[in-house]
Scaffold this motif. Structure first.
Motif, PDB file in Angstrom:
ATOM      1  N   ILE A 266     -11.426  19.905   0.304  1.00  0.00           N
ATOM      2  CA  ILE A 266     -10.251  19.135  -0.131  1.00  0.00           C
ATOM      3  C   ILE A 266      -9.036  19.552   0.707  1.00  0.00           C
ATOM      4  O   ILE A 266      -8.290  18.715   1.203  1.00  0.00           O
ATOM      5  N   ARG A 267      -8.877  20.854   0.860  1.00  0.00           N
ATOM      6  CA  ARG A 267      -7.701  21.361   1.573  1.00  0.00           C
ATOM      7  C   ARG A 267      -7.709  20.976   3.055  1.00  0.00           C
ATOM      8  O   ARG A 267      -6.680  20.641   3.631  1.00  0.00           O
ATOM      9  N   TYR A 268      -8.891  21.088   3.660  1.00  0.00           N
ATOM     10  CA  TYR A 268      -8.966  20.834   5.104  1.00  0.00           C
ATOM     11  C   TYR A 268      -9.654  19.511   5.431  1.00  0.00           C
ATOM     12  O   TYR A 268     -10.214  19.344   6.505  1.00  0.00           O
TER      13      TYR A 268
ATOM     14  N   ILE B 275      -3.937  22.372  -1.937  1.00  0.00           N
ATOM     15  CA  ILE B 275      -3.091  21.302  -1.400  1.00  0.00           C
ATOM     16  C   ILE B 275      -1.837  21.208  -2.263  1.00  0.00           C
ATOM     17  O   ILE B 275      -1.742  21.860  -3.302  1.00  0.00           O
TER      18      ILE B 275
ATOM     19  N   ASP C  89      -6.913  10.187   1.678  1.00  0.00           N
ATOM     20  CA  ASP C  89      -6.632  10.086   0.246  1.00  0.00           C
ATOM     21  C   ASP C  89      -7.917   9.775  -0.533  1.00  0.00           C
ATOM     22  O   ASP C  89      -8.186  10.381  -1.572  1.00  0.00           O
TER      23      ASP C  89
ATOM     24  N   ARG D 187     -10.288  12.877  -0.558  1.00  0.00           N
ATOM     25  CA  ARG D 187      -9.866  13.914  -1.519  1.00  0.00           C
ATOM     26  C   ARG D 187     -10.122  13.463  -2.953  1.00  0.00           C
ATOM     27  O   ARG D 187     -10.549  14.253  -3.795  1.00  0.00           O
ATOM     28  N   GLN D 188      -9.877  12.200  -3.207  1.00  0.00           N
ATOM     29  CA  GLN D 188     -10.100  11.674  -4.556  1.00  0.00           C
ATOM     30  C   GLN D 188     -11.574  11.815  -4.950  1.00  0.00           C
ATOM     31  O   GLN D 188     -11.900  12.250  -6.055  1.00  0.00           O
TER      32      GLN D 188
ATOM     33  N   HIS E 288      -8.373  16.815   6.245  1.00  0.00           N
ATOM     34  CA  HIS E 288      -7.754  16.151   7.399  1.00  0.00           C
ATOM     35  C   HIS E 288      -8.325  16.690   8.720  1.00  0.00           C
ATOM     36  O   HIS E 288      -8.100  16.109   9.774  1.00  0.00           O
TER      37      HIS E 288
ATOM     38  N   SER F 268      -7.459  24.061  -5.015  1.00  0.00           N
ATOM     39  CA  SER F 268      -7.800  23.575  -3.673  1.00  0.00           C
ATOM     40  C   SER F 268      -6.765  24.027  -2.645  1.00  0.00           C
ATOM     41  O   SER F 268      -7.069  24.122  -1.465  1.00  0.00           O
TER      42      SER F 268
ATOM     43  N   PHE G  83     -16.868  21.211 -12.908  1.00  0.00           N
ATOM     44  CA  PHE G  83     -16.124  21.987 -13.910  1.00  0.00           C
ATOM     45  C   PHE G  83     -16.607  21.625 -15.323  1.00  0.00           C
ATOM     46  O   PHE G  83     -16.857  22.511 -16.148  1.00  0.00           O
TER      47      PHE G  83
ATOM     48  N   MET H 236      -4.428   7.914   6.760  1.00  0.00           N
ATOM     49  CA  MET H 236      -3.787   8.344   5.512  1.00  0.00           C
ATOM     50  C   MET H 236      -4.604   7.869   4.308  1.00  0.00           C
ATOM     51  O   MET H 236      -4.874   8.628   3.375  1.00  0.00           O
ATOM     52  N   TYR H 237      -5.025   6.622   4.383  1.00  0.00           N
ATOM     53  CA  TYR H 237      -5.819   6.028   3.297  1.00  0.00           C
ATOM     54  C   TYR H 237      -7.184   6.708   3.178  1.00  0.00           C
ATOM     55  O   TYR H 237      -7.643   7.046   2.079  1.00  0.00           O
TER      56      TYR H 237
ATOM     57  N   ASN I 230     -13.121  23.210  -2.717  1.00  0.00           N
ATOM     58  CA  ASN I 230     -11.680  23.440  -2.517  1.00  0.00           C
ATOM     59  C   ASN I 230     -11.335  23.413  -1.031  1.00  0.00           C
ATOM     60  O   ASN I 230     -10.324  22.832  -0.625  1.00  0.00           O
TER      61      ASN I 230
ATOM     62  N   ARG J 150     -15.755  17.763  -7.996  1.00  0.00           N
ATOM     63  CA  ARG J 150     -15.330  19.081  -8.474  1.00  0.00           C
ATOM     64  C   ARG J 150     -15.047  19.056  -9.979  1.00  0.00           C
ATOM     65  O   ARG J 150     -15.387  19.999 -10.698  1.00  0.00           O
TER      66      ARG J 150
ATOM     67  N   ARG K  95     -17.487  25.896  -5.756  1.00  0.00           N
ATOM     68  CA  ARG K  95     -16.092  25.519  -5.985  1.00  0.00           C
ATOM     69  C   ARG K  95     -15.237  25.870  -4.758  1.00  0.00           C
ATOM     70  O   ARG K  95     -14.361  25.097  -4.366  1.00  0.00           O
TER      71      ARG K  95
ATOM     72  N   PHE L 265     -12.445  15.502  -5.460  1.00  0.00           N
ATOM     73  CA  PHE L 265     -11.901  15.964  -6.742  1.00  0.00           C
ATOM     74  C   PHE L 265     -12.803  15.511  -7.888  1.00  0.00           C
ATOM     75  O   PHE L 265     -13.003  16.236  -8.861  1.00  0.00           O
TER      76      PHE L 265
ATOM     77  N   TYR M  20       0.830  -1.197   0.000  1.00  0.00           N
ATOM     78  CA  TYR M  20       0.000   0.000   0.000  1.00  0.00           C
ATOM     79  C   TYR M  20       0.873   1.260   0.000  1.00  0.00           C
ATOM     80  O   TYR M  20       0.631   2.197  -0.766  1.00  0.00           O
TER      81      TYR M  20
END
Lengths: 137, 195
Positions: B74-76, A126, B34, B37-38, B78, A124, B48, B30-31, B71, B44, B67, B41, A92
């Protein structure tokens, strides 16, 4: 490539009192390091327990004997489970690294193409690898 | 006196505990981040493409606000946690600011100003989708919210709701994400952090 900043004029801007922002930042730090502290605490406790187990054999047997005895008594089920878990975690993490590299490669291209359609395109914020920026952590 | 069998078992337990703690506290978050965010995105990008097809102008307030919200999420991402949601809710309550939702009010206004009903419906759908992604991320990262979701689903089921499992879970999530953990506060918090 146009810099990855929000270039659009702010049509909406919220006001946040300083004390509230500060409190949130402090609590955010507690949250961030709280998780790491729990993880570190669990790991240290487990290491301490492993150490005391090994200390219980001190003076009673040689290191070679001890290692052989322990190896001979390792449960095959646990050993296989740990080996599979470690392999999967490693795979992973390897894939995660590859994914980050791919994102970094594609981000600039996508940004350039989208800016042709929308010159005021906002981002965004990041990192180009798709991870949290250090300042946002 | 400790025997080699007991020693081996103790060491195995220690190794498994360390591995489990690493997976639960390090790898899994972490996973999850990820994935979150994916998914955000993806929504988003679809927004678009929808604007690029000429359905809504890129400088329309509704598009810009949505938007900005995505954004910020996505940025925050976590920071979208039960702990932070409760802290935000508490701070707003203490400051007597609990009814102030500047981003949400602007969004509602800009949505109402859209002349085309189909575009309004579609924009509301994009907003709903981004909120659903955030809600799943929030609930998925908290054992407490998992338990609350299970209880809410059970209450709805016993209350006679003749829904499928998916609908039941959606309704349960809506119940859980109301009151102190109002979902609007999560997006408001994210947008405020960005501003």
């Amino acid at each position: 490539v146009t810099p990855l900043t929000d270039r659009r004029p702010k049509k909406y801007k919220s006001q946040e009192p300083a004390w509230r922002w500060l409190t949130q930042q402090v609590l955010g730090l507690v949250r961030q390091f709280g998780s790491t502290a729990i993880w570190a605490g669990v790991c240290l406790y487990a290491i301490e327990q492993a150490g005391s187990t090994l200390r219980a054999f001190a003076g009673r047997t040689s290191v070679a004997n001890l290692l052989l005895s322990i190896a001979a008594n390792v449960s095959i089920t646990v050993a296989v489970s740990v080996a599979i878990s470690l392999t999967m975690t490693g795979l992973y993490l390897w894939e995660y690294r590859r994914h980050r590299k791919t994102r970094e490669r594609l981000t600039a291209r996508i940004t350039t193409l989208e800016l042709k359609i929308d010159p005021n395109r906002s981002t965004s914020g990041i990192s180009t690898e798709g991870t949290t920026r250090i300042g946002d952590q | 006196m400790i025997t080699p069998i007991q020693g081996a078992e103790a060491l195995q337990t220690c190794i498994v505990v360390i591995l489990a703690a690493t997976v639960v506290f390090k790898i899994l978050p972490m996973y999850r981040l990820d994935c979150f965010r994916q998914k955000m995105f993806q929504v988003r990008d679809e927004l678009f493409d929808y604007a690029a097809d000429g359905n809504i102008a890129f400088d329309d307030p509704a598009y810009i606000l949505l938007r900005v919200q995505m954004n910020a999420m996505i940025r925050y991402g976590h920071q979208i946690t039960l702990f932070r949601a409760l802290v935000t809710s508490g701070i707003r309550w203490v400051s007597g600011n609990e009814h102030s939702l500047p981003w949400y009010d602007s969004w509602e206004k800009s949505l109402a100003n859209l002349k085309n009903d189909e575009v309004r419906r579609k924009m509301a759908e994009f907003h709903e989708r981004s909120n659903t992604v955030a809600a799943k991320h929030l609930i998925g990262g908290s054992v407490v919210l998992w338990a609350a979701l299970a209880i809410a689903a059970m209450v709805l089921f016993l209350g006679g709701a003749a829904w499928g499992a998916r609908q039941l879970l959606k309704a349960a999530a809506r119940k859980v994400l109301s009151g102190p953990i109002d979902q609007r506060l999560i997006e408001e918090d994210a947008v405020c952090s960005k501003a």
